[in-house]
Write an enzyme that holds these catalytic residues in place. Structure first.
Site, PDB file in Angstrom:
ATOM      1  CD  GLU A 166      -1.077  -2.886   4.653  1.00  0.00           C
ATOM      2  OE1 GLU A 166      -0.836  -2.332   3.562  1.00  0.00           O
ATOM      3  OE2 GLU A 166      -1.111  -4.107   4.781  1.00  0.00           O
ATOM      4  CD  GLU A 376      -4.981  -6.141   4.910  1.00  0.00           C
ATOM      5  OE1 GLU A 376      -4.139  -6.356   4.019  1.00  0.00           O
ATOM      6  OE2 GLU A 376      -5.545  -5.042   5.049  1.00  0.00           O
TER       7      GLU A 376
HETATM    8  C1  BGP Z   1      -2.546  -4.619   1.914  1.00  0.00           C
HETATM    9  C2  BGP Z   1      -3.755  -3.741   1.904  1.00  0.00           C
HETATM   10  C3  BGP Z   1      -4.974  -4.377   1.317  1.00  0.00           C
HETATM   11  C4  BGP Z   1      -4.724  -5.343   0.187  1.00  0.00           C
HETATM   12  C5  BGP Z   1      -3.543  -6.245   0.441  1.00  0.00           C
HETATM   13  C6  BGP Z   1      -3.123  -7.061  -0.727  1.00  0.00           C
HETATM   14  O1  BGP Z   1      -1.398  -3.843   1.773  1.00  0.00           O
HETATM   15  O2  BGP Z   1      -4.074  -3.289   3.197  1.00  0.00           O
HETATM   16  O3  BGP Z   1      -5.870  -3.355   1.015  1.00  0.00           O
HETATM   17  O4  BGP Z   1      -4.735  -4.752  -1.022  1.00  0.00           O
HETATM   18  O5  BGP Z   1      -2.425  -5.515   0.882  1.00  0.00           O
HETATM   19  O6  BGP Z   1      -2.281  -6.323  -1.555  1.00  0.00           O
HETATM   20  P1  BGP Z   1      -2.344  -6.325  -3.109  1.00  0.00           P
HETATM   21  O7  BGP Z   1      -3.783  -6.079  -3.450  1.00  0.00           O
HETATM   22  O8  BGP Z   1      -1.443  -5.236  -3.535  1.00  0.00           O
HETATM   23  O9  BGP Z   1      -1.867  -7.652  -3.538  1.00  0.00           O
END
Ligand code: BGP
Length: 478
Positions: A166, A376
């Site tokens: 990302e 993800e």
């Molecule tokens: C993505 C990232 C992750 C993780 C996920 C969930 O953007 O790659 O590392 O954190 O989001 O996001 P959050 O923890 O802000 O809910």
């Protein structure tokens, strides 16, 4: 197509070093920008940090045992740069390499495909101090040298390589929204640093291919497909501008090796376009054709509306989990993201939209003609523990509907290699602390021994894997 995913489909789960490992000062590890950022007052939710996190560094064997019990096909993890090169460059810390080697071996022994992310945001502080990290082109060579250390160490064992996680999010949050390190707020710097991430990615793709390392390589982009809020010409134009300056902007430079024309003109007109040299273009074009797959992190869709030149700017996020705090945000003169009354939202006001995933996969396939790996997808929620049980039916429903969307996309011609949920165990959410949970395995962060407890979704995903997704196809199979 049958209602089952093909046999080699990678039903996996993902994590990132800083969010799961802990042991932030052990075995010679150097300090990263996140190790320092969390120490500044007010930067993270109630000052939470990843110093211990899920203690995966010490407990990875136990975690892999749980993965094995579930039958997980792939585990995506990231390497912490400062465990390998404590100063970001120069001397290699063997203990760091040993840790990841042991993890990789343990996964392979248990028939779990390791999917290795080279960079998930934990830049060595030394490189930030020396030349401002991503703001300088010097990062490209240091990044490439670091990647090469990993190729030399793990190629042959690791088949799937994700270079950058990302890059659109960490540059936007770090250089435009002051929310991630180094906490800047400048659109031109955001665009410049993003360009540098693309160059680093491109250089690493080339090294991988020219080095003859076996396996597949790509980067993972956080992709948020958009709809127009209405049929009005203004809103449709806002949607087009969103694609030109956000979605195609972030994707094209990685996977077509060029920026979208209208978007580039617009940023040039505003005096904020990144500097792109002839040499950059050659490298980017080459890497775009060499990359094997596109990694996609999908959480939600966006609904776009007209935003006048004196309209809203990119704002804050809901980091408390108090639902109903959705705030419109956008770029004046380009677009504004609005609430979508047709969708459900999570407690953190993220739109739940499985069809958005299908839509995204199809439009990405049409534009880039490459295989896709969903690296993800998941739902952050408050999980309640009652008598050692966690009934996370909302998570089951979220994952089930998104797997179904993957199936639909495959039927529409998408070459989808796998689907990794975020995340396997609960872990740190960068800005939202430990109360925003994503895992199949609950961790009681209040207790010193960080006990692991399987949630209902653990059994559900186990069944997804066993039936190759068939249990997601019918409502009655819930
Ligand atoms: C993505 C990232 C992750 C993780 C996920 C969930 O953007 O790659 O590392 O954190 O989001 O996001 P959050 O923890 O802000 O809910």
């Amino acid at each position: 197509m049958s209602d089952r995913f093909k046999e080699n489909f990678l039903f996996g789960s993902a994590s990132a070093a800083y969010q799961v490992e802990g042991a932030y000062q052990e075995d010679g590890k150097g300090i990263s920008i996140w190790d320092n950022w969390v120490k500044i007052d007010g930067k993270t939710f109630r000052g939470t940090n990843g110093e211990v996190a899920a203690d995966h560094y010490h407990r990875f064997k136990e975690d892999v045992m749980l993965m094995k019990e579930m039958g997980l096909k792939a585990y995506r993890f990231s390497v912490s740069w400062t465990r390998i090169l404590p100063d970001g460059k120069g001397g290699i810390e063997k203990k760091g390499l040993d840790f990841y080697e042991e993890l990789i071996d343990e996964l392979i022994r248990n028939d779990i495909e390791p999917v290795l992310t080279i960079y998930h945001w934990d830049l060595p502080q030394k490189l930030q101090d020396e030349y401002e990290g991503w703001e300088s082109r010097q990062i490209i060579d240091d990044f490439a040298a670091y990647a090469k250390v990993l190729f030399e160490a793990f190629s042959g064992k690791v088949k799937y390589w994700i270079i950058n996680n990302e890059p659109n999010i960490f540059t936007q949050l770090g250089y435009l929204m002051e929310l991630h390190p180094p906490g800047k707020k400048d659109m031109a710097t955001y665009l410049k640093t993003y360009h540098h991430t693309a160059l680093a990615h491109a250089k690493v793709v080339k090294i991988f291919k020219e080095g003859g390392y076996s396996g597949f390589i790509g980067s993972s982009i956080a992709y948020t497909p958009g709809y127009s809020a209405s049929d009005s010409e203004e809103d449709k134009e806002a949607l087009r501008r969103y694609y030109e300056t956000v979605n195609w902007w972030i994707m094209d430079i990685y996977y077509k090796g060029e920026y979208p024309k209208w978007g580039f003109k617009e940023f040039t007109r505003r005096g904020i376009a990144p500097e792109v040299t002839e040499e950059d273009m050659v490298l980017l074009k080459e890497a775009a054709s060499l990359a094997d797959f596109i990694g996609i992190n999908y959480y939600q869709s966006a609904t776009l509306a007209n935003n006048p030149v004196d309209g809203v700017s990119l704002g804050e996020f809901n980091v408390t989990g108090e639902k109903g705090n959705f705030k419109e945000s956008g770029v004046p003169g380009l677009y504004r993201q609005v609430y979508n009354p047709n969708l459900e939202y999570t407690d953190w006001d993220w739109a739940i939209d499985p069809d958005g995933l299908r839509h995204a996969l199809v439009e990405i396939t049409e534009r880039y003609h490459k295989p896709i790996l969903i690296s993800e997808n998941g739902i952050g929620a408050f999980d309640e523990i009652e008598d050692e049980k966690i009934h996370d039916d909302y998570r089951i429903e979220y994952i089930r509907s998104h797997i179904r969307a993957c199936h639909d996309a495959i039927e529409e011609g998408v070459d989808l290699w796998g689907y990794c949920t975020w995340s396997f165990t609960d872990l740190l959410s960068w800005l939202n602390g430990y109360q925003k949970r994503y895992g199949f395995v609950f961790i009681d962060f209040e207790k010193n021994d960080l006990p692991r407890i399987k949630k209902d979704s653990f059994e559900f995903y186990k069944e997804v894997i066993r039936t190759r997704g068939q249990n997601c196809m019918n409502e009655e199979n819930l």
